[in-house]
Motif scaffolding. Sequence first.
Motif, PDB file in Angstrom:
ATOM      1  N   VAL A   1       1.484  -0.257  10.488  1.00  0.00           N
ATOM      2  CA  VAL A   1       1.026  -1.609  10.806  1.00  0.00           C
ATOM      3  C   VAL A   1      -0.138  -1.600  11.798  1.00  0.00           C
ATOM      4  N   GLY A   2       0.000  -0.816  12.871  1.00  0.00           N
ATOM      5  CA  GLY A   2      -1.057  -0.768  13.873  1.00  0.00           C
ATOM      6  C   GLY A   2      -2.375  -0.278  13.311  1.00  0.00           C
ATOM      7  N   VAL A   3      -2.317   0.696  12.419  1.00  0.00           N
ATOM      8  CA  VAL A   3      -3.535   1.233  11.811  1.00  0.00           C
ATOM      9  C   VAL A   3      -4.197   0.170  10.937  1.00  0.00           C
ATOM     10  N   VAL A   4      -3.401  -0.503  10.113  1.00  0.00           N
ATOM     11  CA  VAL A   4      -3.916  -1.547   9.233  1.00  0.00           C
ATOM     12  C   VAL A   4      -4.567  -2.666  10.037  1.00  0.00           C
ATOM     13  N   GLU A   5      -3.887  -3.098  11.087  1.00  0.00           N
ATOM     14  CA  GLU A   5      -4.380  -4.235  11.853  1.00  0.00           C
ATOM     15  C   GLU A   5      -5.522  -3.865  12.803  1.00  0.00           C
ATOM     16  N   SER A   6      -5.768  -2.581  12.994  1.00  0.00           N
ATOM     17  CA  SER A   6      -6.919  -2.138  13.789  1.00  0.00           C
ATOM     18  C   SER A   6      -8.072  -1.690  12.893  1.00  0.00           C
ATOM     19  N   GLY A   7      -7.901  -1.811  11.586  1.00  0.00           N
ATOM     20  CA  GLY A   7      -8.949  -1.372  10.668  1.00  0.00           C
ATOM     21  C   GLY A   7      -9.160   0.123  10.689  1.00  0.00           C
TER      22      GLY A   7
ATOM     23  N   ILE B   1       0.836  -1.201   0.000  1.00  0.00           N
ATOM     24  CA  ILE B   1       0.000   0.000   0.000  1.00  0.00           C
ATOM     25  C   ILE B   1       0.869   1.248   0.000  1.00  0.00           C
ATOM     26  N   SER B   2       0.245   2.362  -0.351  1.00  0.00           N
ATOM     27  CA  SER B   2       0.914   3.658  -0.270  1.00  0.00           C
ATOM     28  C   SER B   2       0.887   4.188   1.158  1.00  0.00           C
ATOM     29  N   HIS B   3      -0.257   4.044   1.803  1.00  0.00           N
ATOM     30  CA  HIS B   3      -0.379   4.447   3.204  1.00  0.00           C
ATOM     31  C   HIS B   3      -1.707   3.942   3.754  1.00  0.00           C
ATOM     32  N   ALA B   4      -1.807   3.938   5.079  1.00  0.00           N
ATOM     33  CA  ALA B   4      -2.947   3.319   5.756  1.00  0.00           C
ATOM     34  C   ALA B   4      -4.103   4.292   5.947  1.00  0.00           C
ATOM     35  N   HIS B   5      -4.734   4.660   4.838  1.00  0.00           N
ATOM     36  CA  HIS B   5      -5.997   5.377   4.850  1.00  0.00           C
ATOM     37  C   HIS B   5      -7.002   4.544   4.066  1.00  0.00           C
ATOM     38  N   PHE B   6      -8.282   4.649   4.434  1.00  0.00           N
ATOM     39  CA  PHE B   6      -9.270   3.714   3.901  1.00  0.00           C
ATOM     40  C   PHE B   6      -9.433   3.769   2.389  1.00  0.00           C
ATOM     41  N   ASP B   7      -9.049   4.870   1.776  1.00  0.00           N
ATOM     42  CA  ASP B   7      -9.181   4.916   0.321  1.00  0.00           C
ATOM     43  C   ASP B   7      -8.032   4.198  -0.382  1.00  0.00           C
ATOM     44  N   HIS B   8      -7.076   3.680   0.382  1.00  0.00           N
ATOM     45  CA  HIS B   8      -5.956   2.944  -0.211  1.00  0.00           C
ATOM     46  C   HIS B   8      -5.797   1.528   0.327  1.00  0.00           C
TER      47      HIS B   8
ATOM     48  N   LYS C   1      -8.681   2.168  13.285  1.00  0.00           N
ATOM     49  CA  LYS C   1      -9.082   2.717  14.578  1.00  0.00           C
ATOM     50  C   LYS C   1      -7.952   3.412  15.318  1.00  0.00           C
ATOM     51  N   SER C   2      -6.692   3.073  15.003  1.00  0.00           N
ATOM     52  CA  SER C   2      -5.570   3.700  15.712  1.00  0.00           C
ATOM     53  C   SER C   2      -4.938   4.835  14.917  1.00  0.00           C
ATOM     54  N   ASP C   3      -5.582   5.262  13.842  1.00  0.00           N
ATOM     55  CA  ASP C   3      -5.041   6.372  13.053  1.00  0.00           C
ATOM     56  C   ASP C   3      -5.047   7.655  13.876  1.00  0.00           C
ATOM     57  N   PHE C   4      -3.950   8.408  13.817  1.00  0.00           N
ATOM     58  CA  PHE C   4      -3.813   9.588  14.681  1.00  0.00           C
ATOM     59  C   PHE C   4      -4.854  10.656  14.376  1.00  0.00           C
ATOM     60  N   GLN C   5      -5.335  10.724  13.159  1.00  0.00           N
ATOM     61  CA  GLN C   5      -6.258  11.781  12.757  1.00  0.00           C
ATOM     62  C   GLN C   5      -7.703  11.309  12.650  1.00  0.00           C
ATOM     63  N   TYR C   6      -7.903  10.133  12.105  1.00  0.00           N
ATOM     64  CA  TYR C   6      -9.254   9.694  11.752  1.00  0.00           C
ATOM     65  C   TYR C   6      -9.736   8.476  12.537  1.00  0.00           C
ATOM     66  N   GLY C   7      -8.951   8.016  13.496  1.00  0.00           N
ATOM     67  CA  GLY C   7      -9.298   6.795  14.193  1.00  0.00           C
ATOM     68  C   GLY C   7     -10.597   6.839  14.963  1.00  0.00           C
ATOM     69  N   ASP C   8     -11.043   8.041  15.364  1.00  0.00           N
ATOM     70  CA  ASP C   8     -12.275   8.173  16.133  1.00  0.00           C
ATOM     71  C   ASP C   8     -13.525   8.198  15.257  1.00  0.00           C
ATOM     72  N   ASN C   9     -13.336   8.200  13.955  1.00  0.00           N
ATOM     73  CA  ASN C   9     -14.480   8.324  13.050  1.00  0.00           C
ATOM     74  C   ASN C   9     -14.819   6.975  12.435  1.00  0.00           C
ATOM     75  N   PRO C  10     -15.961   6.389  12.764  1.00  0.00           N
ATOM     76  CA  PRO C  10     -16.324   5.079  12.217  1.00  0.00           C
ATOM     77  C   PRO C  10     -16.321   5.035  10.696  1.00  0.00           C
ATOM     78  N   ALA C  11     -16.610   6.164  10.053  1.00  0.00           N
ATOM     79  CA  ALA C  11     -16.653   6.177   8.597  1.00  0.00           C
ATOM     80  C   ALA C  11     -15.270   5.996   7.976  1.00  0.00           C
ATOM     81  N   ALA C  12     -14.220   6.185   8.781  1.00  0.00           N
ATOM     82  CA  ALA C  12     -12.853   6.014   8.284  1.00  0.00           C
ATOM     83  C   ALA C  12     -12.311   4.629   8.593  1.00  0.00           C
ATOM     84  N   GLN C  13     -13.135   3.797   9.208  1.00  0.00           N
ATOM     85  CA  GLN C  13     -12.695   2.463   9.605  1.00  0.00           C
ATOM     86  C   GLN C  13     -13.072   1.431   8.552  1.00  0.00           C
TER      87      GLN C  13
END
Length: 310
Positions: A141-147, A112-119, A149-161
């Motif tokens: 890795v942590g962001v990918v494996e948490s779906g 992947i390019s980076h761990a955001h849901f559009d990629h 949820k651990s993203d520093f910016q968008y982890g609190d938003n269910p729509a980004a999971q």
Amino acid sequence: MLFRLILFGSALAFASGLFVQANPAQTKPALSNAPQASAPLTDAPDWSEPFPPHRMIGNIYYVGSRGLASYLITTSAGDILINSNLKTSVPLILESVDKLGFHFSDVKILLISHAHFDHDAGSAEVKKLTGAKYLVMDGDVGVVESGGKSDFQYGDNPAAQYPAAKVDRVLHDGDEVKLGDTVLTAHKTAGHTRGCTTWSLKVREGGKTYDVVIVGSPNVNPGYKLVNNERYPSIADDYAHGFRVLKSLNCDVFLGAHGGYYDMEAKYAKLSAGGPNPYIDPDGYKSYVGEREQAFLSELQKQTAAVKKQ
């Protein structure tokens, strides 16, 4: 580089990567810096719009949508897929691979390019369908494996999971990914995400060898806090390091996580018309990186000045 407070043609088009890009063709949605669990988010229409799959150069093929780039790299020992995109993108990618005469089941490695849901939201499904090994840069890795949820910016938003996916190999800056006769190098260009990855490889075309760079994302999204960011204290330093890396890379063929980074649609039209391969664009790469760096520095200066006034 997610979401939709869409900044069509805004002067803040620099804030893209996941979302609004400086190179005009792509528009990205955005989220604020605060938790927004109830914020309605929608995908950009072109993220799911089919685009003609085609050979770009050498053994690199475009299999993404009009708005989200996905690359198939064919080798003598199976294939590599870069970016699974949205959860709903997988059927489109599969169809594009089939149209090119390849088999989705031959994908052995997923990057992947980076761990955001559009990629990376489709990664769990790609792994399920192909059995591919999933290789991800350490910071993501942590962001990918948490779906997400651990993203520093968008982890609190269910729509980004999105569906979590197990990483099979953790990559570090400078690691090589080898399959058959192809070698890719993973360059950590963090900031946009903690593990944002720019890929480089060499390809052959017309008896010549070309350096290909697939940019992860150098963009500062709307709402990104570059100063006193408690969730990501090193964000500004990571962006600065990422730009140093990007400027150090030899680049003949400029690609990226979104086609808008490198004006893909216009280049595809030229490619279809015949003549020199338009994806060979070293000047376009230098211009893009330079413009993105200035956008970052401008935003950093603005945020620094605002903090000093407090």
